[in-house]
Design an enzyme around this catalytic site. Structure first.
Site, mmCIF file in Angstrom:
data_model
loop_
_atom_site.group_PDB
_atom_site.id
_atom_site.type_symbol
_atom_site.label_atom_id
_atom_site.label_comp_id
_atom_site.label_asym_id
_atom_site.label_seq_id
_atom_site.Cartn_x
_atom_site.Cartn_y
_atom_site.Cartn_z
ATOM 1 N N SER A 140 0.851 -1.189 0.000
ATOM 2 C CA SER A 140 0.000 0.000 0.000
ATOM 3 C C SER A 140 0.884 1.235 0.000
ATOM 4 O O SER A 140 1.951 1.250 0.624
ATOM 5 C CB SER A 140 -0.882 -0.020 1.252
ATOM 6 O OG SER A 140 -1.279 1.305 1.581
ATOM 7 N N LYS A 191 0.907 -3.421 4.770
ATOM 8 C CA LYS A 191 0.000 -4.167 3.880
ATOM 9 C C LYS A 191 0.705 -5.026 2.838
ATOM 10 O O LYS A 191 1.747 -4.652 2.312
ATOM 11 C CB LYS A 191 -0.899 -3.177 3.134
ATOM 12 C CG LYS A 191 -1.880 -2.486 4.059
ATOM 13 C CD LYS A 191 -3.148 -3.264 4.220
ATOM 14 C CE LYS A 191 -4.128 -2.769 3.182
ATOM 15 N NZ LYS A 191 -5.321 -3.554 3.147
ATOM 16 N N GLU A 197 -7.161 -10.673 -6.885
ATOM 17 C CA GLU A 197 -8.297 -9.764 -7.093
ATOM 18 C C GLU A 197 -8.502 -9.475 -8.570
ATOM 19 O O GLU A 197 -9.632 -9.362 -9.052
ATOM 20 C CB GLU A 197 -8.069 -8.462 -6.312
ATOM 21 C CG GLU A 197 -8.188 -8.676 -4.817
ATOM 22 C CD GLU A 197 -7.717 -7.480 -4.003
ATOM 23 O OE1 GLU A 197 -8.166 -7.334 -2.874
ATOM 24 O OE2 GLU A 197 -6.880 -6.694 -4.492
#
Ligand code: ARG
Length: 460
Positions: free
Chosen positions: A277, A283, A290
């Site tokens: 991130s 993160k 995804e």
């Protein structure tokens, strides 16, 4: 210059060219167009339309262009031509003059594009089948690395019954095997040759369509000229195959995203297929997974788009049909990428077997075992189900697992429960009881794994 210029006094507008030109995307069919043209020139020679010498010159020039196409040496961007068919014809005329002008005798871009596109789809069916096989191999390898691991199995995303992780892998193997099968089926059905169907009505030249079909590797010629130039079922089937397979990829991605979540913590994804991130330093996001899920939108959209494009078209060819290509080209690219990235994800994931086991023992996933234990003691299943439910309530009350309840608590609910219930409530016991074909016992899963590994090389 446009192929159809003779009847026109004025040129095309820029806007018209933007909507009409397909060279920006049908250039991917250059080698197929050139191959089809070589075979057509042979057909014309046999039919007495071209002399031996003319055909030899045409074939040599077409072969030269084909080599250039294969080496990415054709300069499409500098071309003013409308589509790949006019591009090739213009290049041929450039090389050979009037001989080049003879190639299109008896042929139309309508049977030409139908032939090119079938050749293109056929080649991609083969390469995508190889991608699917690689994914199946990767799933089998993943299963082999973790043959003992047990994870919770879910229904409604609630822990239901424990299963072997390899059993989960093998479930996706079944799906991708069906995808392979669909592709095999598609190839069988689509492998007919439109060439010789002309614009819509066939041709007056006595071209041997059987020979054309054979030389292009088709099983037979298409049997009706109207259908041959207007049929795009093979594209729709490809898009359906892709959509179904992408749906499988997406479900697998969704499972893995969940298994990878902090809440589940069953596995870690490799650094190479995740991203960080820009704001939160801790993160590690499952972007590859995804996107495998996200790409479904455009793939399903291409299937829907072409169905809608085709549904109102009168026979035979209509320019609407030029809309068949961009969605198919994009779909083939995206599907290929997703199949490849799925392999990278699986090959680089590491399963936290202890955490999986811990989760599988939680959530009263052995309640069915207790009901089955009571059946073994002569109690009807429905009654056993009810008793096991009461036991779960008691465990919730005490804040412990079923197997942590003392025998006195269990017997207060049902007196036939004895000491011998405790081994039944152990994790492996229930899993390994499911020795039925298709079940999740260690023995069944290992057998299935070896069966699939053995079959893999035989898969076509
Ligand atoms: N570019 C066209 C297509 O992709 C080729 C066929 C054109 N035929 C015609 N009659 N305009 O469909």
């Amino acid at each position: 210059m446009a192929l159809w210029g003779g009847r026109f006094a004025a040129g095309s507008s820029n806007m018209f060219r933007q909507v009409n030109d397909s060279l920006p995307f049908d250039r991917v069919m250059a080698t197929q167009d050139l191959q089809g043209s070589i075979i057509w020139s042979r057909g014309l020679k046999k039919a007495g339309v071209l002399t031996e010498e003319e055909q030899a010159k045409l074939e040599a020039a077409l072969l030269e262009l084909k080599t250039q196409a294969e080496n990415d040496e054709l300069d499409f961007d500098a071309s003013e031509e409308e589509d790949i068919h006019s591009f090739v014809e213009a290049a041929l005329i450039d090389k050979l003059g009037d001989i080049g002008r003879k190639l299109h005798t008896g042929r139309s871009r309508n049977d030409q594009v139908a032939t090119d596109f079938r050749l293109w789809v056929r080649e991609h069916v083969d390469s995508l089948k190889a991608d699917l096989k690689a994914l199946i191999r990767s799933l089998l390898n993943t299963a082999s690395r973790h043959q003992q691991a047990i994870i919770p199995g879910y229904t409604h995303l609630q822990r239901a019954q424990p299963i072997h992780f390899a059993h989960w892998c093998l479930a996706y193997v079944e799906m991708f095997k069906r995808d392979l099968d669909r592709m095999r089926d598609l190839k069988k059905r689509m492998n007919q040759c439109p060439l010789g169907s002309g614009a819509l009505a066939g041709t007056t030249y006595p071209v041997d369509r059987e020979a054309l079909a054979e030389e292009l590797g088709f099983d037979s010629p298409c049997l009706n000229s109207l259908d041959a130039v207007s049929d795009r079922d093979f594209v729709l089937e490809l898009l359906f195959c892709a959509s179904t397979s992408m749906m499988h990829i997406s479900r697998m991605a969704e499972d893995l995203i969940f298994y990878n979540s902090g809440e589940a913590g069953f596995l870690q994804l490799g650094d190479a297929v995740t991203s960080g991130s820009s704001l939160m330093p801790q993160k590690k996001n499952p972007d590859a997974l995804e996107l495998m899920r996200g790409k479904c939108g455009r793939v399903f959209g291409s299937l829907q788009g072409l169905l809608v494009t085709m549904k109102g078209l009168p026979l035979a060819y209509n320019k609407d049909m030029q809309e068949d290509k961009e969605g198919a080209i994009d779909t083939v690219n995206q599907w290929h990428i997703c199949l490849c990235i799925a392999v990278e994800v699986l090959d680089s994931l590491s399963l936290n077997e202890d955490r999986c086991r811990e989760a599988a023992t939680q959530g009263f996933a052995n309640a069915t075992e207790l009901a089955d234990y009571l059946v073994g003691k002569g109690i009807p299943f429905r009654t056993g189900h009810d008793i096991a439910g009461k036991v779960v309530l008691a465990a919730i009350d005490k804040g412990c697992a079923i197997e942590d309840l003392p025998l006195s608590d269990l017997q207060a609910i049902c007196e036939v429960i004895d000491d011998d219930v405790y081994p039944v409530l152990q994790l492996e016991y229930g899993v390994n009881q499911r020795r039925i074909l298709g079940g999740t016992s260690q023995e069944t899963v290992t057998k299935a794994l070896y069966r699939e590994l053995e079959n893999l090389d035989k898969l076509e």
